[in-house]
Design a protein around this motif. Structure first.
Motif, mmCIF file in Angstrom:
data_model
loop_
_atom_site.group_PDB
_atom_site.id
_atom_site.type_symbol
_atom_site.label_atom_id
_atom_site.label_comp_id
_atom_site.label_asym_id
_atom_site.label_seq_id
_atom_site.Cartn_x
_atom_site.Cartn_y
_atom_site.Cartn_z
ATOM 1 N N ASP A 98 0.813 -1.214 0.000
ATOM 2 C CA ASP A 98 0.000 0.000 0.000
ATOM 3 C C ASP A 98 0.848 1.266 0.000
ATOM 4 O O ASP A 98 0.804 2.077 0.930
ATOM 5 C CB ASP A 98 -0.969 -0.010 1.183
ATOM 6 N N MET A 99 1.650 1.424 -1.055
ATOM 7 C CA MET A 99 2.509 2.587 -1.205
ATOM 8 C C MET A 99 1.675 3.865 -1.131
ATOM 9 O O MET A 99 0.670 4.005 -1.825
ATOM 10 C CB MET A 99 3.243 2.521 -2.545
ATOM 11 N N PRO A 100 2.054 4.823 -0.273
ATOM 12 C CA PRO A 100 1.292 6.063 -0.149
ATOM 13 C C PRO A 100 1.296 6.867 -1.444
ATOM 14 O O PRO A 100 2.244 6.817 -2.221
ATOM 15 C CB PRO A 100 2.034 6.839 0.949
ATOM 16 N N ASN A 101 0.236 7.611 -1.643
ATOM 17 C CA ASN A 101 0.117 8.527 -2.768
ATOM 18 C C ASN A 101 0.541 9.901 -2.257
ATOM 19 O O ASN A 101 -0.075 10.444 -1.338
ATOM 20 C CB ASN A 101 -1.340 8.541 -3.251
ATOM 21 N N ASP A 102 1.586 10.457 -2.846
ATOM 22 C CA ASP A 102 2.121 11.722 -2.340
ATOM 23 C C ASP A 102 1.126 12.871 -2.469
ATOM 24 O O ASP A 102 1.118 13.778 -1.629
ATOM 25 C CB ASP A 102 3.450 12.056 -3.020
ATOM 26 N N GLY A 103 0.296 12.864 -3.486
ATOM 27 C CA GLY A 103 -0.742 13.885 -3.602
ATOM 28 C C GLY A 103 -1.719 13.818 -2.437
ATOM 29 O O GLY A 103 -2.118 14.845 -1.885
ATOM 30 N N GLU A 104 -2.085 12.600 -2.042
ATOM 31 C CA GLU A 104 -2.963 12.438 -0.878
ATOM 32 C C GLU A 104 -2.276 12.933 0.393
ATOM 33 O O GLU A 104 -2.922 13.504 1.276
ATOM 34 C CB GLU A 104 -3.365 10.971 -0.706
ATOM 35 N N LEU A 105 -0.961 12.710 0.497
ATOM 36 C CA LEU A 105 -0.235 13.171 1.685
ATOM 37 C C LEU A 105 -0.166 14.691 1.739
ATOM 38 O O LEU A 105 -0.238 15.281 2.824
ATOM 39 C CB LEU A 105 1.166 12.559 1.719
ATOM 40 N N VAL A 106 -0.038 15.343 0.583
ATOM 41 C CA VAL A 106 -0.086 16.812 0.548
ATOM 42 C C VAL A 106 -1.469 17.279 1.002
ATOM 43 O O VAL A 106 -1.592 18.196 1.827
ATOM 44 C CB VAL A 106 0.262 17.358 -0.851
ATOM 45 N N ASN A 107 -2.517 16.645 0.488
ATOM 46 C CA ASN A 107 -3.876 17.010 0.897
ATOM 47 C C ASN A 107 -4.072 16.797 2.400
ATOM 48 O O ASN A 107 -4.728 17.598 3.065
ATOM 49 C CB ASN A 107 -4.913 16.206 0.116
ATOM 50 N N LEU A 108 -3.502 15.722 2.922
ATOM 51 C CA LEU A 108 -3.605 15.442 4.353
ATOM 52 C C LEU A 108 -2.935 16.549 5.158
ATOM 53 O O LEU A 108 -3.460 16.992 6.184
ATOM 54 C CB LEU A 108 -2.995 14.084 4.670
ATOM 55 N N MET A 109 -1.775 17.015 4.695
ATOM 56 C CA MET A 109 -1.094 18.115 5.380
ATOM 57 C C MET A 109 -1.989 19.356 5.403
ATOM 58 O O MET A 109 -2.061 20.061 6.406
ATOM 59 C CB MET A 109 0.240 18.424 4.695
ATOM 60 N N LEU A 110 -2.698 19.617 4.312
ATOM 61 C CA LEU A 110 -3.613 20.758 4.280
ATOM 62 C C LEU A 110 -4.750 20.572 5.277
ATOM 63 O O LEU A 110 -5.247 21.542 5.849
ATOM 64 C CB LEU A 110 -4.172 20.950 2.873
ATOM 65 N N ASP A 111 -5.136 19.320 5.521
ATOM 66 C CA ASP A 111 -6.182 19.034 6.506
ATOM 67 C C ASP A 111 -5.687 19.232 7.935
ATOM 68 O O ASP A 111 -6.406 19.751 8.770
ATOM 69 C CB ASP A 111 -6.714 17.603 6.346
ATOM 70 N N PHE A 112 -4.454 18.822 8.227
ATOM 71 C CA PHE A 112 -4.009 18.984 9.619
ATOM 72 C C PHE A 112 -3.368 20.331 9.883
ATOM 73 O O PHE A 112 -3.115 20.685 11.030
ATOM 74 C CB PHE A 112 -3.178 17.812 10.137
ATOM 75 N N CYS A 113 -3.156 21.101 8.845
ATOM 76 C CA CYS A 113 -2.632 22.461 9.022
ATOM 77 C C CYS A 113 -3.380 23.404 8.074
ATOM 78 O O CYS A 113 -2.816 23.897 7.104
ATOM 79 C CB CYS A 113 -1.128 22.477 8.764
ATOM 80 N N PRO A 114 -4.665 23.652 8.346
ATOM 81 C CA PRO A 114 -5.462 24.465 7.431
ATOM 82 C C PRO A 114 -5.120 25.952 7.460
ATOM 83 O O PRO A 114 -5.442 26.666 6.508
ATOM 84 C CB PRO A 114 -6.904 24.229 7.888
ATOM 85 N N ASP A 115 -4.489 26.430 8.500
ATOM 86 C CA ASP A 115 -4.150 27.840 8.623
ATOM 87 C C ASP A 115 -2.969 28.173 7.717
ATOM 88 O O ASP A 115 -1.882 27.618 7.869
ATOM 89 C CB ASP A 115 -3.813 28.167 10.083
ATOM 90 N N GLU A 116 -3.178 29.093 6.782
ATOM 91 C CA GLU A 116 -2.142 29.427 5.797
ATOM 92 C C GLU A 116 -0.872 29.960 6.461
ATOM 93 O O GLU A 116 0.244 29.635 6.056
ATOM 94 C CB GLU A 116 -2.682 30.446 4.797
ATOM 95 N N ARG A 117 -1.012 30.749 7.482
ATOM 96 C CA ARG A 117 0.158 31.301 8.183
ATOM 97 C C ARG A 117 0.974 30.193 8.843
ATOM 98 O O ARG A 117 2.193 30.169 8.753
ATOM 99 C CB ARG A 117 -0.318 32.328 9.229
ATOM 100 N N LEU A 118 0.301 29.256 9.488
ATOM 101 C CA LEU A 118 1.003 28.129 10.102
ATOM 102 C C LEU A 118 1.661 27.240 9.054
ATOM 103 O O LEU A 118 2.766 26.739 9.258
ATOM 104 C CB LEU A 118 0.042 27.293 10.950
#
Length: 149
Positions: free
Chosen positions: A109-129
């Motif tokens: 189950d090799m991770p999809n890097d695009g999904e990991l980028v989206n996940l980062m946007l989910d756990f850090c939604p604040d643009e400044r952070l």
């Protein structure tokens, strides 16, 4: 020499080697959120120890990568979100992010890097952070020259 150390630990190692970790006298990064296991929750002792380390030790950094390594294993690894958010809230000036590409030691189950980028946007939604996580913190730790605007 301006070096730092990256520590690849399993969650229990955060407890087992706490005294050794406390003696490190240069910047160090705990990779993959300390490889805590999401099914054990935010109150598990290794995660609490990691948070304490981030509060108390100004040389400690953490990389909020490897969501697939700490997750119960269901894409898109949303169960890692509260762990990453808590680490970012605890020490926003000493958190880094990366995809962990090319994902060494992942055999299924090799991770999809695009999904990991989206996940980062989910756990850090604040643009400044996010800017701090992706730009300012690496500049500070690695001594990069800031880009000119």
């Amino acid at each position: 020499m301006g070096w730092h150390v990256v520590l690849h630990l399993d969650a229990q190692d955060i407890l087992t080697y706490a005294e050794v970790i406390d003696k490190i006298d240069l910047p160090f990064i705990i990779d993959h959120m300390g490889r805590v296991k999401t099914p054990l929750g935010l109150e598990q002792q290794p995660f609490k120890q990691l948070l304490q380390l981030m509060r108390d030790n100004p040389l400690a950094w953490v990389k909020v990568s490897g969501s697939e390594r700490i997750s119960a294993g269901v894409r898109p690894f949303n169960d890692a979100i509260p762990f990453a958010q808590t680490l970012i809230e605890t020490a926003p000036d000493r958190v880094l992010w990366g995809t962990d590409w090319p994902h060494p030691n992942i055999s299924n189950d090799m991770p999809n890097d695009g999904e990991l980028v989206n996940l980062m946007l989910d756990f850090c939604p604040d643009e400044r952070l996010r800017h701090q996580l992706l730009v300012e913190n690496p500049i500070h730790l690695y001594g990069f020259a800031p880009a000119e605007a």
